[in-house]
Write a protein that holds these residues in place. Sequence first.
Motif, PDB file in Angstrom:
ATOM      1  N   ALA A   1      -4.104  -0.912  -3.163  1.00  0.00           N
ATOM      2  CA  ALA A   1      -3.622  -1.796  -2.100  1.00  0.00           C
ATOM      3  C   ALA A   1      -3.706  -1.119  -0.736  1.00  0.00           C
ATOM      4  CB  ALA A   1      -2.186  -2.240  -2.391  1.00  0.00           C
ATOM      5  N   ALA A   2      -3.505   0.192  -0.675  1.00  0.00           N
ATOM      6  CA  ALA A   2      -3.603   0.907   0.605  1.00  0.00           C
ATOM      7  C   ALA A   2      -5.024   0.790   1.159  1.00  0.00           C
ATOM      8  CB  ALA A   2      -3.208   2.370   0.432  1.00  0.00           C
ATOM      9  N   ARG A   3      -6.001   0.992   0.299  1.00  0.00           N
ATOM     10  CA  ARG A   3      -7.399   0.875   0.741  1.00  0.00           C
ATOM     11  C   ARG A   3      -7.713  -0.546   1.170  1.00  0.00           C
ATOM     12  NH1 ARG A   3     -12.377   0.653   1.036  1.00  0.00           N
ATOM     13  NH2 ARG A   3     -14.093   1.906   0.411  1.00  0.00           N
ATOM     14  N   GLU A   4      -7.238  -1.515   0.405  1.00  0.00           N
ATOM     15  CA  GLU A   4      -7.492  -2.922   0.735  1.00  0.00           C
ATOM     16  C   GLU A   4      -6.837  -3.305   2.063  1.00  0.00           C
ATOM     17  OE1 GLU A   4      -6.286  -7.267  -0.976  1.00  0.00           O
ATOM     18  OE2 GLU A   4      -6.741  -5.712  -2.446  1.00  0.00           O
ATOM     19  N   LEU A   5      -5.597  -2.908   2.276  1.00  0.00           N
ATOM     20  CA  LEU A   5      -4.897  -3.266   3.511  1.00  0.00           C
ATOM     21  C   LEU A   5      -5.528  -2.600   4.735  1.00  0.00           C
ATOM     22  CD1 LEU A   5      -1.190  -3.096   2.317  1.00  0.00           C
ATOM     23  CD2 LEU A   5      -2.464  -5.141   2.973  1.00  0.00           C
TER      24      LEU A   5
ATOM     25  N   MET B   1       9.106  13.165   1.421  1.00  0.00           N
ATOM     26  CA  MET B   1       9.123  13.181  -0.041  1.00  0.00           C
ATOM     27  C   MET B   1       8.752  14.593  -0.477  1.00  0.00           C
ATOM     28  SD  MET B   1       7.253  10.657  -2.738  1.00  0.00           S
ATOM     29  CE  MET B   1       5.729  11.530  -3.065  1.00  0.00           C
ATOM     30  N   GLY B   2       9.751  15.361  -0.853  1.00  0.00           N
ATOM     31  CA  GLY B   2       9.507  16.765  -1.169  1.00  0.00           C
ATOM     32  C   GLY B   2       8.993  17.466   0.072  1.00  0.00           C
ATOM     33  N   GLU B   3       7.875  18.157  -0.062  1.00  0.00           N
ATOM     34  CA  GLU B   3       7.255  18.834   1.077  1.00  0.00           C
ATOM     35  C   GLU B   3       6.301  17.915   1.849  1.00  0.00           C
ATOM     36  OE1 GLU B   3       7.815  22.062   2.139  1.00  0.00           O
ATOM     37  OE2 GLU B   3       9.469  21.949   0.715  1.00  0.00           O
ATOM     38  N   GLY B   4       6.067  16.715   1.309  1.00  0.00           N
ATOM     39  CA  GLY B   4       5.101  15.808   1.914  1.00  0.00           C
ATOM     40  C   GLY B   4       5.750  14.577   2.515  1.00  0.00           C
ATOM     41  N   THR B   5       4.971  13.516   2.565  1.00  0.00           N
ATOM     42  CA  THR B   5       5.416  12.274   3.190  1.00  0.00           C
ATOM     43  C   THR B   5       4.949  11.087   2.361  1.00  0.00           C
ATOM     44  OG1 THR B   5       5.125  13.330   5.352  1.00  0.00           O
ATOM     45  CG2 THR B   5       5.382  10.935   5.347  1.00  0.00           C
ATOM     46  N   LEU B   6       5.843  10.131   2.185  1.00  0.00           N
ATOM     47  CA  LEU B   6       5.504   8.874   1.525  1.00  0.00           C
ATOM     48  C   LEU B   6       5.258   7.835   2.610  1.00  0.00           C
ATOM     49  CD1 LEU B   6       5.310   7.125  -1.059  1.00  0.00           C
ATOM     50  CD2 LEU B   6       7.756   6.676  -0.787  1.00  0.00           C
ATOM     51  N   VAL B   7       4.139   7.128   2.527  1.00  0.00           N
ATOM     52  CA  VAL B   7       3.769   6.101   3.499  1.00  0.00           C
ATOM     53  C   VAL B   7       3.666   4.772   2.757  1.00  0.00           C
ATOM     54  CG1 VAL B   7       2.064   5.367   5.210  1.00  0.00           C
ATOM     55  CG2 VAL B   7       2.427   7.821   4.783  1.00  0.00           C
ATOM     56  N   CYS B   8       4.412   3.771   3.232  1.00  0.00           N
ATOM     57  CA  CYS B   8       4.376   2.437   2.640  1.00  0.00           C
ATOM     58  C   CYS B   8       3.786   1.469   3.654  1.00  0.00           C
ATOM     59  CB  CYS B   8       5.781   1.971   2.256  1.00  0.00           C
ATOM     60  SG  CYS B   8       6.572   3.030   1.051  1.00  0.00           S
ATOM     61  N   LEU B   9       2.782   0.713   3.234  1.00  0.00           N
ATOM     62  CA  LEU B   9       2.100  -0.257   4.088  1.00  0.00           C
ATOM     63  C   LEU B   9       2.364  -1.658   3.554  1.00  0.00           C
ATOM     64  CD1 LEU B   9      -1.372   1.530   4.057  1.00  0.00           C
ATOM     65  CD2 LEU B   9       0.358   1.727   5.839  1.00  0.00           C
ATOM     66  N   ARG B  10       2.716  -2.575   4.462  1.00  0.00           N
ATOM     67  CA  ARG B  10       2.970  -3.961   4.050  1.00  0.00           C
ATOM     68  C   ARG B  10       2.279  -4.891   5.036  1.00  0.00           C
ATOM     69  NH1 ARG B  10       7.175  -7.774   4.957  1.00  0.00           N
ATOM     70  NH2 ARG B  10       8.152  -6.328   6.401  1.00  0.00           N
ATOM     71  N   ASP B  11       1.539  -5.850   4.515  1.00  0.00           N
ATOM     72  CA  ASP B  11       0.848  -6.833   5.344  1.00  0.00           C
ATOM     73  C   ASP B  11       1.870  -7.851   5.857  1.00  0.00           C
ATOM     74  OD1 ASP B  11      -0.785  -8.714   6.540  1.00  0.00           O
ATOM     75  OD2 ASP B  11      -2.191  -8.823   4.874  1.00  0.00           O
ATOM     76  N   ILE B  12       2.044  -7.896   7.174  1.00  0.00           N
ATOM     77  CA  ILE B  12       3.005  -8.829   7.777  1.00  0.00           C
ATOM     78  C   ILE B  12       2.297  -9.876   8.639  1.00  0.00           C
ATOM     79  CG2 ILE B  12       4.968  -7.240   7.700  1.00  0.00           C
ATOM     80  CD1 ILE B  12       4.405  -6.656  10.697  1.00  0.00           C
ATOM     81  N   THR B  13       1.003 -10.051   8.393  1.00  0.00           N
ATOM     82  CA  THR B  13       0.215 -11.001   9.180  1.00  0.00           C
ATOM     83  C   THR B  13       0.795 -12.412   9.103  1.00  0.00           C
ATOM     84  OG1 THR B  13      -1.742  -9.662   8.716  1.00  0.00           O
ATOM     85  CG2 THR B  13      -2.114 -11.883   9.586  1.00  0.00           C
ATOM     86  N   ALA B  14       1.103 -12.883   7.906  1.00  0.00           N
ATOM     87  CA  ALA B  14       1.636 -14.242   7.746  1.00  0.00           C
ATOM     88  C   ALA B  14       2.978 -14.379   8.462  1.00  0.00           C
ATOM     89  CB  ALA B  14       1.783 -14.585   6.263  1.00  0.00           C
ATOM     90  N   GLU B  15       3.830 -13.358   8.355  1.00  0.00           N
ATOM     91  CA  GLU B  15       5.117 -13.399   9.050  1.00  0.00           C
ATOM     92  C   GLU B  15       4.920 -13.470  10.554  1.00  0.00           C
ATOM     93  OE1 GLU B  15       7.725 -10.175   7.789  1.00  0.00           O
ATOM     94  OE2 GLU B  15       6.813 -10.296   5.800  1.00  0.00           O
ATOM     95  N   ARG B  16       4.014 -12.640  11.069  1.00  0.00           N
ATOM     96  CA  ARG B  16       3.721 -12.640  12.508  1.00  0.00           C
ATOM     97  C   ARG B  16       3.213 -13.998  12.965  1.00  0.00           C
ATOM     98  NH1 ARG B  16       1.566  -7.789  15.245  1.00  0.00           N
ATOM     99  NH2 ARG B  16       3.335  -6.391  15.274  1.00  0.00           N
ATOM    100  N   ASN B  17       2.291 -14.590  12.188  1.00  0.00           N
ATOM    101  CA  ASN B  17       1.749 -15.905  12.542  1.00  0.00           C
ATOM    102  C   ASN B  17       2.844 -16.962  12.544  1.00  0.00           C
ATOM    103  OD1 ASN B  17      -0.816 -14.867  12.871  1.00  0.00           O
ATOM    104  ND2 ASN B  17      -1.483 -15.414  10.816  1.00  0.00           N
ATOM    105  N   LEU B  18       3.745 -16.911  11.569  1.00  0.00           N
ATOM    106  CA  LEU B  18       4.861 -17.858  11.544  1.00  0.00           C
ATOM    107  C   LEU B  18       5.790 -17.662  12.749  1.00  0.00           C
ATOM    108  CD1 LEU B  18       5.775 -17.935   7.754  1.00  0.00           C
ATOM    109  CD2 LEU B  18       4.794 -19.790   9.104  1.00  0.00           C
TER     110      LEU B  18
ATOM    111  N   GLY C   1       0.831  -1.195   0.000  1.00  0.00           N
ATOM    112  CA  GLY C   1       0.000   0.000   0.000  1.00  0.00           C
ATOM    113  C   GLY C   1       0.866   1.245   0.000  1.00  0.00           C
ATOM    114  N   ILE C   2       0.508   2.199  -0.828  1.00  0.00           N
ATOM    115  CA  ILE C   2       1.265   3.454  -0.928  1.00  0.00           C
ATOM    116  C   ILE C   2       0.296   4.613  -0.727  1.00  0.00           C
ATOM    117  CG2 ILE C   2       2.683   4.935  -2.415  1.00  0.00           C
ATOM    118  CD1 ILE C   2       4.080   2.339  -1.779  1.00  0.00           C
ATOM    119  N   ILE C   3       0.689   5.523   0.168  1.00  0.00           N
ATOM    120  CA  ILE C   3      -0.072   6.749   0.391  1.00  0.00           C
ATOM    121  C   ILE C   3       0.910   7.907   0.285  1.00  0.00           C
ATOM    122  CG2 ILE C   3      -1.533   8.053   1.980  1.00  0.00           C
ATOM    123  CD1 ILE C   3      -2.136   5.374   3.409  1.00  0.00           C
TER     124      ILE C   3
END
Length: 160
Positions: free
Chosen positions: A60-64, A105-122, A44-46
Amino acid sequence: MKSFFDGVRRHIGNMDAEHLREQYRRLSDEVSSLDTLFSTIAQGIIVLDERGEVAKSNPAARELLGMDPEDALPMLAIPHGKSSKREIDITYPEARSLDIQTMPMGEGTLVCLRDITAERNLQLQLKEHDRQLHKTAEETGSYEKQLFYLLENSDMWVWS
């Protein structure tokens, strides 16, 4: 700043129409490729503008998040214009863990979202298996001590 734009105008003025069309076509192709990438990656990217408001986000951001990124901003508590990394757990629309990374990122901010649910469960499964392994090792050590005690204190020796 004015001299920069004057230089750009002179440079463009020296180009012929065919060269400008080719440059425009290349830039359009590049924008199209980047837009396709932005829309299809699983992460997810915002993009937040200088006011901290959502300027752009991918599907993907909305879905996550399970909601529009604009609605999720208060929950995410994004530090404006700063780099950060943290994990959060969300429960709607389903329980999941997200890794959130931010960077200026410039005057703003880049936000990256990654689903780590499977990693956490493992990781949780690994911890449980490790706990069970230690318990088994402790029990085995206890049985071994009992066996040695019985052998040392027994008058019966069986040799074959």
